[in-house]
Design an enzyme around this catalytic site. Structure first.
Site, short mmCIF file in Angstrom:
data_model
loop_
_atom_site.label_atom_id
_atom_site.label_comp_id
_atom_site.label_asym_id
_atom_site.label_seq_id
_atom_site.Cartn_x
_atom_site.Cartn_y
_atom_site.Cartn_z
CB THR A 1 -0.85 -0.03 1.29
OG1 THR A 1 -1.78 -1.08 1.14
CG2 THR A 1 -1.59 1.26 1.54
NE ARG B 1 -8.99 -7.07 3.71
CZ ARG B 1 -8.13 -6.06 3.53
NH1 ARG B 1 -8.04 -5.47 2.37
NH2 ARG B 1 -7.36 -5.67 4.52
CG ASP C 1 -6.19 0.12 6.29
OD1 ASP C 1 -6.02 -0.94 5.66
OD2 ASP C 1 -5.33 1.01 6.37
CB THR D 1 0.83 0.82 5.29
OG1 THR D 1 1.06 -0.41 4.58
CG2 THR D 1 2.10 1.20 6.02
N GLY D 2 -0.35 -1.76 6.49
CA GLY D 2 -0.27 -3.03 7.22
C GLY D 2 -1.55 -3.80 6.97
N GLY E 1 -5.22 -4.32 7.14
CA GLY E 1 -6.36 -3.43 7.34
C GLY E 1 -7.23 -3.81 8.53
#
Ligand code: ASP
Length: 280
Positions: free
Chosen positions: A146, A174, A177, A197-198, A200
């Site tokens: 992301t 889906r 975030d 980021t990471g 969601g």
């Protein structure tokens, strides 16, 4: 700017220069706008667009596919001066989802448009569309890449933008975030602008971006201390990968992540500059 937090991989290790060049190009594009007296919101949109056009990152051109083999992109922007935001979710075949998110913010009373409605709106603003093969880039499973940017302009206004292709092999429908204000993106001149980021699911659960804002606002913590406290102490036992970048109206920059790597870079008018992938 960031280019995603997540696990390390052979693909990343063997192509560190490519990633760093991508981050550098995004920094340059965003910084050019700020240097010319432009706004933070224009700078973050431009920086993110540069990363969306780079196939190495999981946003725009490099977006990963969901379980059905489709690409569903999500993006959000927020203006820290006006406290306005705009986002799109489940958008396909649009080259720059960040541009559409920005247009939602500027042109509509809504803040989050998804799927068919988002595509129709993208057409109405003449966003550039591309066929499926433009987006067909090979990725490893579970890669995260992301992209996001935060900026502070000469007037002390801050802004944030985040854009993603989501999670590889994700369930159709889906929503990431990145499209959710307070989770993957948040900006407030009184505190900071944040891009997360990471994974969601972890970011949404902890309202990660708003959480950082709240620590600054209600605990009077400096943004960099708040970011470190949030990721390394308060959410220490969180199993999801989490990463964030933030900036306040004094131009103080914060970056923190609990994952193996987070592609990131920064550039300031005090000649601070750096690009990193791993912790050091
Ligand atoms: N946050 C993104 C998502 O959950 C993925 C990422 O940051 O790499 O879709």
């Amino acid at each position: 700017v960031h280019g995603g937090a997540g696990p390390d991989s052979e693909r990343i290790r063997s192509n560190q220069n490519g990633y760093k060049e991508g981050i550098n190009a995004a920094l340059d594009e965003g910084y050019k706008i700020l240097e010319a007296g432009g706004s933070a919101i224009d700078a973050v949109e431009r920086a993110v667009r540069t990363l969306e056009n780079n196939p190495l990152f999981n946003a725009g051109k490099g977006s990963v596919k969901n379980k059905k083999g489709n690409i569903e992109m999500c993006a959000g922007v927020m203006d820290g001066e006006k406290l306005t935001n705009g986002a799109i979710a489940l958008l396909s075949n649009v080259k720059n989802p960040s541009q559409v998110a920005r247009a939602v913010m500027d042109k509509l009373p809504d803040t989050l448009l998804s799927s068919d409605g988002a595509i129709e709106f993208a057409r109405s603003i003449n966003a550039e569309f591309a066929p499926d093969n433009y987006f067909e880039v090979q990725h490893e499973e579970h890669s995260h890449g992301t992209v996001g940017a935060v900026a502070c302009d000469a007037n002390g206004n801050v802004a944030a933008c985040t854009s993603t292709g989501g999670i590889e092999e994700g369930n159709p429908g889906r929503i990431a975030d990145s499209a959710i204000a307070g989770a993957g993106v948040y900006a407030n001149n009184n505190t900071c602008a944040v891009s997360a980021t990471g994974e969601g699911e972890g970011i949404i659960k902890h309202s990660l971006s708003f959480h950082l804002h709240a620590l600054v606002e209600f605990n009077n913590m400096p943004v960099n201390e708040a970011a470190a406290y949030l990721i390394y102490q308060k959410l220490k036992s969180e199993e999801h990968d989490l990463g964030l970048i933030a900036i306040n109206k004094e131009g103080t920059i914060a970056m923190a992540f609990n994952s193996e790597r987070m592609h990131r870079g920064w550039k300031t008018s005090d000649n601070e500059f750096g690009i990193k992938i791993y912790a050091d």
